[in-house]
Design an enzyme around this catalytic site. Structure first.
Site, PDB file in Angstrom:
ATOM      1  N   ALA A 184     -15.713 -35.886 -19.146  1.00  0.00           N
ATOM      2  CA  ALA A 184     -16.680 -36.122 -18.073  1.00  0.00           C
ATOM      3  C   ALA A 184     -16.106 -35.675 -16.739  1.00  0.00           C
ATOM      4  O   ALA A 184     -15.229 -36.334 -16.173  1.00  0.00           O
ATOM      5  CB  ALA A 184     -17.047 -37.605 -18.034  1.00  0.00           C
ATOM      6  N   GLY A 193     -21.423 -30.478  -9.257  1.00  0.00           N
ATOM      7  CA  GLY A 193     -21.489 -29.632 -10.451  1.00  0.00           C
ATOM      8  C   GLY A 193     -20.524 -28.476 -10.295  1.00  0.00           C
ATOM      9  O   GLY A 193     -19.338 -28.590 -10.611  1.00  0.00           O
ATOM     10  N   GLU A 195     -11.301 -24.195 -21.943  1.00  0.00           N
ATOM     11  CA  GLU A 195     -12.732 -24.393 -22.215  1.00  0.00           C
ATOM     12  C   GLU A 195     -13.484 -23.065 -22.133  1.00  0.00           C
ATOM     13  O   GLU A 195     -14.311 -22.736 -22.989  1.00  0.00           O
ATOM     14  CB  GLU A 195     -13.328 -25.381 -21.203  1.00  0.00           C
ATOM     15  CG  GLU A 195     -14.851 -25.478 -21.311  1.00  0.00           C
ATOM     16  CD  GLU A 195     -15.480 -26.526 -20.392  1.00  0.00           C
ATOM     17  OE1 GLU A 195     -14.734 -27.214 -19.671  1.00  0.00           O
ATOM     18  OE2 GLU A 195     -16.712 -26.655 -20.415  1.00  0.00           O
ATOM     19  N   GLY A 221     -19.003 -24.042 -16.081  1.00  0.00           N
ATOM     20  CA  GLY A 221     -18.946 -23.205 -14.875  1.00  0.00           C
ATOM     21  C   GLY A 221     -19.942 -22.068 -15.013  1.00  0.00           C
ATOM     22  O   GLY A 221     -19.888 -21.300 -15.978  1.00  0.00           O
TER      23      GLY A 221
END
Ligand SMILES: Cc1cc2nc3c(=O)[nH]c(=O)nc-3n(C[C@H](O)[C@H](O)[C@H](O)COP(=O)(O)OP(=O)(O)OC[C@H]3O[C@@H](n4cnc5c(N)ncnc54)[C@H](O)[C@@H]3O)c2cc1C
Length: 381
Positions: A124, A131, A242, A364
């Site tokens: 999280a 954002g 990621e 992203g």
């Protein structure tokens, strides 16, 4: 430079490919239609060792690297994008992150259950007001005796409705900007912690997404990872991995679209010949094939750097940006090649298009990847 995978990687690829074709792909349409998390698939993935692929053997995992994980990820994403997204959040964003940064005691406590699939993981970062500008998070943790008390909320959290173990980034110093961020391990059931209802999404519907609420949530001090205000490096390093694995996920999605478009173009007859014989169609297929290969190579390069312990933000952004946009182009072209049938749910390319569309946003956005790459270009001497 050797472009061949090792014998072990080829064996893992073969095993995952068979599992993905036999166990994951047959459920893809159903879990999309029903917005259902495929718990039975994750149980089997745990038994096969796939959930612990990146976890060291001493903590119950298989001890493979990011490149091998990318090879497995492509196969799973080929079969079902939703399953691959939840797999990414569990195995990379949560388990691998903890394996890289947790203390021995934290790893002993949490990793074996994440490796087996007894517990599912999530991460999280994103908040309603933070954002793309993720370093401006405001969820705050304050020390109180042997605990921390967390207040705030997170949004768009993959696996939130089904996860047990959450890695949560919070602010522990309001004045220190990016240097005031810490990471905590939060368990479902901690007092003051709750999960919202699953969002209704455009795609990735088999991968549940929800908000997290922290209302005087009490977390034992031993669940602080690395120490107060030490999470900036964890967060940025985690994003490199990621984005690299997200790129491999996009390759799987692009390949799924390509395979369907190719088969259809060779079978479908119009004007007395297969539509693959029309130059405008075969050109699309040739471009898809080239871009899938290019995206895979970018993902493999970033993954190799991750495995060498080298920070690779620009390479990960190259791979994620090109891969995710390639997958959208491939899925959109696949819908076009299938014509009216491509627009119908039965032919699956419409689902693939809805699913891969998320790749240019999560982890992203494309705009943020371009900013990272631009910064790297302008920062060179
Ligand atoms: C299905 C799904 C799953 C997700 N899972 C997770 C998860 O597990 N954990 C987690 O923490 N987060 C998760 N996210 C959140 C995701 O990482 C964010 O949605 C993403 O980072 C963008 O943030 P935002 O939605 O607030 O958009 P915003 O940041 O508000 O951006 C809106 C638009 O503005 C653009 N923009 C913003 N800043 C700039 C700039 N400086 N220059 C140019 N353009 C700009 C963006 O590119 C975008 O087009 C998930 C999101 C989705 C959709």
């Amino acid at each position: 430079m050797d472009f061949r995978l090792s014998e072990e990687q080829l064996e893992i690829q073969d095993m995952v490919r068979k599992f993905a074709r036999n166990e994951i792909a047959p459920l893809a349409a159903e879990i999309d239609r029903e917005s259902r998390f495929p718990a039975e698939t994750f149980r089997k993935m745990g038994e096969l060792g796939l959930l612990g692929l990146l976890i060291p053997e001493e903590y119950g995992g298989v001890g493979q690297g990011v490149l091998t994980f990318c090879v497995a990820m492509e196969e799973i994403a080929w079969a079902c994008a939703s399953t691959s997204l939840s797999y990414l959040a569990h195995s990379v964003l949560c388990a691998h992150n903890l394996a890289c940064n947790g203390s021995d005691a934290q790893k002993r406590k949490y990793l074996p259950d994440l490796a087996s699939g007894k517990k599912l993981g999530a991460i999280a970062m994103t908040e309603p007001g933070a954002g793309s500008d993720v370093l401006s998070i405001t969820t705050f943790a304050e020390r109180s005796g042997g605990e921390y008390v967390i207040n705030g909320s997170k949004t768009f959290i993959t696996n939130a409705p089904v996860a047990d173990t959450f890695l949560v980034y919070v602010r522990t110093d309001k004045q220190a900007g990016p240097g005031g961020i810490s990471q905590f391990i939060v368990e479902r059931g901690f007092p003051g912690f709750s999960v919202g209802q699953p969002f209704h999404k455009m795609g990735m519907r088999g991968s549940p997404t929800a908000e997290l609420f922290f209302d005087d949530c009490r977390v034992p001090a031993e669940n602080l990872v690395r120490g107060e205000n030490r999470a900036l490096g964890i967060l940025l390093g985690g994003l490199d991995v990621e984005r690299t694995v997200g790129a491999a996920m996009a390759v799987g999605g692009g390949r799924a679209a390509f395979d369907r478009a190719r088969s259809y173009a060779m079978e479908r007859q119009q004007f007395g010949q297969p539509i693959a014989m029309f130059e405008m169609i075969i050109e699309k297929l040739a471009n898809m094939s080239m871009e899938i290969e290019a995206a895979r190579l970018l993902a493999y390069k970033a993954a190799t750097l991750c495995d060498q312990g080298v920070r690779c933000s620009a390479e990960a952004s190259h791979a994620k940006l090109f891969g995710s946009e390639m997958a959208v182009r491939a899925a959109s072209d696949a819908v076009q090649i299938l014509g009216g049938y491509g627009y119908m749910q039965e032919y699956e390319v419409e689902r693939i298009l809805r699913d891969v569309r998320m790749g240019t946003i999560g982890g992203g956005t494309s705009e943020i990847q371009r900013l990272i790459i631009a910064k790297e270009i302008l920062g060179r001497n």
